[in-house]
Each structure stands twice: as structure tokens, then as C-alpha cells.
Design an enzyme around this catalytic site. Structure first.
Site, PDB file in Angstrom:
ATOM      1  CG  ASP A 279      -7.106   3.528   6.565  1.00 22.16           C
ATOM      2  OD1 ASP A 279      -7.851   4.134   5.760  1.00 22.16           O
ATOM      3  OD2 ASP A 279      -5.998   3.066   6.240  1.00 22.16           O
TER       4      ASP A 279
ATOM      5  CG  MET B  64       0.973   3.101   5.214  1.00 19.60           C
ATOM      6  SD  MET B  64       0.009   4.142   6.295  1.00 19.60           S
ATOM      7  CE  MET B  64       0.181   3.200   7.790  1.00 19.60           C
TER       8      MET B  64
ATOM      9  N   GLY C 262       0.856  -1.172   0.000  1.00 19.13           N
ATOM     10  CA  GLY C 262       0.000   0.000   0.000  1.00 19.13           C
ATOM     11  C   GLY C 262       0.890   1.219   0.000  1.00 19.13           C
TER      12      GLY C 262
HETATM   13  N1  LIG Z   1      -2.611 -10.748   7.259  1.00 20.65           N
HETATM   14  C1  LIG Z   1      -2.616 -10.758   5.925  1.00 20.65           C
HETATM   15  N2  LIG Z   1      -2.717 -11.918   5.231  1.00 20.65           N
HETATM   16  C2  LIG Z   1      -2.720 -11.928   3.876  1.00 20.65           C
HETATM   17  N3  LIG Z   1      -2.645 -10.830   3.113  1.00 20.65           N
HETATM   18  C3  LIG Z   1      -2.532  -9.637   3.719  1.00 20.65           C
HETATM   19  C4  LIG Z   1      -2.512  -9.527   5.144  1.00 20.65           C
HETATM   20  N4  LIG Z   1      -2.420  -8.206   5.472  1.00 20.65           N
HETATM   21  C5  LIG Z   1      -2.376  -7.545   4.308  1.00 20.65           C
HETATM   22  N5  LIG Z   1      -2.445  -8.382   3.246  1.00 20.65           N
HETATM   23  C6  LIG Z   1      -2.427  -8.008   1.810  1.00 20.65           C
HETATM   24  O1  LIG Z   1      -1.419  -7.033   1.593  1.00 20.65           O
HETATM   25  C7  LIG Z   1      -1.973  -5.917   0.867  1.00 20.65           C
HETATM   26  C8  LIG Z   1      -1.221  -4.649   1.214  1.00 20.65           C
HETATM   27  O2  LIG Z   1      -1.575  -4.256   2.487  1.00 20.65           O
HETATM   28  P1  LIG Z   1      -1.336  -2.754   2.989  1.00 20.65           P
HETATM   29  O3  LIG Z   1      -2.009  -2.634   4.299  1.00 20.65           O
HETATM   30  O4  LIG Z   1       0.110  -2.444   2.935  1.00 20.65           O
HETATM   31  O5  LIG Z   1      -2.015  -1.866   1.881  1.00 20.65           O
HETATM   32  P2  LIG Z   1      -3.484  -1.307   1.740  1.00 20.65           P
HETATM   33  O6  LIG Z   1      -4.264  -1.603   2.982  1.00 20.65           O
HETATM   34  O7  LIG Z   1      -4.042  -1.823   0.481  1.00 20.65           O
HETATM   35  O8  LIG Z   1      -3.242   0.230   1.573  1.00 20.65           O
HETATM   36  P3  LIG Z   1      -2.781   1.322   2.669  1.00 20.65           P
HETATM   37  O9  LIG Z   1      -1.332   1.513   2.534  1.00 20.65           O
HETATM   38  O10 LIG Z   1      -3.516   2.549   2.289  1.00 20.65           O
HETATM   39  O11 LIG Z   1      -3.146   0.777   4.012  1.00 20.65           O
HETATM   40  C9  LIG Z   1      -3.438  -5.908   1.295  1.00 20.65           C
HETATM   41  O12 LIG Z   1      -4.240  -5.275   0.366  1.00 20.65           O
HETATM   42  C10 LIG Z   1      -3.736  -7.392   1.399  1.00 20.65           C
HETATM   43  O13 LIG Z   1      -4.157  -7.909   0.149  1.00 20.65           O
END
Ligand SMILES: Nc1ncnc2c1ncn2[C@@H]1O[C@H](COP(=O)(O)OP(=O)(O)OP(=O)(O)O)[C@@H](O)[C@H]1O
Ligand SMILES: [Mg+2]
Length: 333
Positions: A149, A37, A35
């Protein structure tokens, strides 16, 4: 939206650079997603020899004292909440100047990917997903934790246990948002803030937030799962922020005439500009939504429509001001 400005080679290089490396006792296997961050990896916890999701936060965040304090506090609180719809957090800390969080590896898709693939979902599926997120949020609120969020990317959808529970939903990323910091001026101009599609009016104006800001964001998500797009779509971020604060959300039934009209009133109440006018809890919102979708009346025996008519914008007597030209809807209603 501007891209993120990450400070070190950890994130600026090839994402595969970290593959095979061990950080804080976790061996990185491959990248799951990223994502604005953070980067999330599939990793092996070498102590227990099990697969985990390892989230590495952008290095600059470790230098932001406000974020760091919140990260430490909220990862502790989130880890303490035992709830079937909250991703279990195993470990959180700092290694080599990078904040990390190790959690259950959820096999499945996030709701963003699911919506991009499937488009609008049937009401029953949207409600099943919404109720599980609502249950997780209410549990967090009972612990004094506001998510801040709630958005499709933070909702992980795994295969369920049986035909009565076809999907199991996990909420993740408690307090891991820069949005509230950025919107109140704590981060540098130009840093990635993330999507503004789900942000509550009080978050925008920098007022104190409580669980009802999550009610608003959940309502935006539920709206999108049924409509295919969030309630407000604007050309740029300023116009979107204006819409959250002053515009009425377009009726869902305009896009989904198959859905009972009372659902519009329930969504209008959950999306009220002032927290006082919203549902008190996420499950109360989802219960009203389900009742309305079935054609039953809203809470308290009153027709749900009456609830919506009571929704006002306290602090603004009379109708909201006309938006300036830059804040007009992209698609005129
Ligand atoms: N515990 C988990 N198990 C499996 N996949 C995960 C897990 N946590 C996150 N992910 C995957 O990793 C991706 C990236 O997560 P991240 O939180 O960095 O980005 P985001 O939520 O899409 O955006 P932001 O940076 O705005 O929070 C998620 O969209 C999800 O598909
Ligand atoms: Mg996330």
C-alpha cells in the site's frame, strides 16, 4: 468511493470522544488524522512518558481473521526491521476488541498533504523523497515483507538534519491494507478499499505479489510527485482498474517538458504490467531515474529508451484490447 462502515461507537461518534481516555497504557491527546480504516492520535505512553502516534484500527477489522493474522505477523516483522526510513513500531496489540499500533510520532506532513499544498515538486526533491522510500522498501523486501500500500498518505516527510538532507522520509503502514483482501473478495461489498491510484496490476488480478508490486506503486507515487497527478486518472474505479491493467501511462514529459525524455522510459519500465518487466528493486528503479534525469543513459549502458521498448505485457500477445467505453480516459489523449 463508498465510505467506511465502522461497527462501534469508537469511530462513529465525535472524534474527540476518545480524547483524554487511556487505551492499552496510552493516554490520547488529540487526533492527527484518519484514513478509511483507522484513526491516528497523538498520545502519551504512560510507561515511558513520551509522545507516540497511536493508530486505532476500525473495530470490524479485528473480526476479520485474515486481516488480523496479517496484522499480527506484519507488525512483528515491521517492528523487527531497523531502518532509518521506516517508522519505528513500539508496540502493537489488541485492547477492548480494537487493534492498535503505537509508533514514533513523526513531526511533519505526509506526502499527500505536501503535494496538495505544493503541487508538483522539483525533480531533485522528488528523487530525494523517492530514494528514501525505495531504501525502506528494499529493506522490507529483504525481510520477506511486501508493503502492498505504497501511497503518498503512507509516506511521512519530516524536517531533515542539514542542508544536504533537507527532509527525512518515513514509510509507514506495512501490510495494513484491506485492498488485497477486498480485491480478492474477502471483505463485504461497499466497504472502503482506499485509493486505487497506486495499485499494481497483479494485485488487481489477485495473483501472488512480491516486492515488485511495491516497485509499481512507488513509480506511481514518484510520477505523481513530478506530474502533480498519478499516471492514471479515470472517472470511476472500474475504469481505473482497467487502466492499471491495460493502458500505457502517459509520458511524464508531456506534462513536464523540463524533464529529460529518458525519464519516461524509466517510468514505463517501473510501471510495466508484468512484474518480470519491472526493475528488480526499488533502488535500481530510483538509480535509473536519477541517471535519466541527469541525461545519463539507463542501467547496463543501454539507452533507457531501449528498456521501455522491451516492456511488454506477457500473457497478452499483441496489443492490449481496446477498452470498453466505461474505461476510456477522462481526458482523451
Ligand atoms: N507515526 C505518525 N506520526 C505522525 N503522523 C502520522 C503517523 N502515522 C500516521 N500519521 C498521520 O495520520 C494520517 C492518517 O493515517 P492513516 O494511515 O489512518 O490514513 P491514510 O494512510 O491516509 O489512509 P488509509 O486508511 O487508506 O491507510 C496520515 O495521513 C498521517 O498524516
Ligand atoms: Mg496510512
Amino acid at each position: 468511493m463508498n465510505g467506511s462502515r465502522h461497527g462501534t461507537s469508537l469511530f462513529s461518534g465525535n472524534p474527540s470522544d476518545l480524547i483524554g481516555r487511556t487505551i492499552a497504557g496510552y493516554r490520547i491527546v488529540d487526533e492527527i488524522g484518519r484514513g478509511g480504516m483507522a484513526v491516528v492520535y497523538r498520545a502519551i505512553d504512560l510507561r515511558l512518558d513520551r509522545t507516540v502516534a497511536l493508530k486505532l484500527l476500525a473495530p470490524g477489522l479485528a473480526r476479520n481473521d485474515t486481516f488480523r493474522g496479517r496484522f499480527t505477523h506484519e507488525s512483528r516483522v515491521a517492528a523487527a526491521i531497523e531502518h532509518p526510513n521506516i517508522v519505528p513500531v513500539f508496540d502493537a496489540g489488541e485492547a477492548d476488541g480494537v487493534l492498535y499500533i503505537a509508533m514514533r510520532f513523526v513531526v511533519g506532513r505526509d506526502l499527500r498533504q505536501l503535494l496538495d499544498r505544493e503541487g508538483p515538486l522539483p525533480v531533485a526533491v522528488a528523487a530525494r523523497i523517492g530514494v528514501q522510500v525505495a531504501s525502506a522498501l528494499d529493506a522490507a523486501h529483504d525481510h520477506g515483507l511486501v508493503h502492498r500500500d505504497v501511497k503518498p498518505g503512507n509516506i511521512l516527510v519530516a524536517r531533515g538534519t542539514d542542508s544536504d538532507h533537507p527532509e527525512h522520509v518515513y514509510l509507514t503502514d506495512f501490510g495494513l491494507t484491506k485492498k488485497s483482501l477486498s480485491l480478492t473478495g474477502f471483505t463485504n461489498v461497499g466497504e472502503f478499499v482506499g485509493t486505487l491510484d497506486y495499485v499494481a496490476p497483479e494485485q488487481i488480478s489477485g495473483k501472488p505479489v512480491d516486492g515488485r508490486c511495491d516497485v509499481y506503486s512507488l513509480a506511481c507515487v514518484v510520477y505523481e510527485t513530478m506530474a502533480g497527478n498519478p499516471p492514471f486518472q479515470r472517472e470511476d474505479d472500474m475504469a481505473l482498474l482497467w487502466a492499471h491493467q491495460y493502458d500505457q501511462p502517459p509520458a511524464l514529459t508531456g506534462k513536464r517538458p523540463d524533464i529529460a525524455a529518458d525519464v519516461d522510459a524509466v517510468l514505463a519500465k517501473a510501471l510495466a504490467k508484468s512484474p518480470e518487466d519491472r526493475y528488480d528493486s526499488c533502488l535500481a528503479f530510483m538509480a535509473s531515474l536519477r541517471a535519466a534525469a541527469r541525461g545519463a543513459t539507463g542501467a547496463g549502458g543501454k539507452p533507457a529508451r531501449a528498456d521501455a521498448e522491451a516492456v511488454g505485457t506477457p500473457g497478452h500477445s499483441g496489443p492490449p484490447p481496446e477498452p470498453p467505453s466505461w474505461a476510456r480516459p477522462v481526458f482523451p489523449r
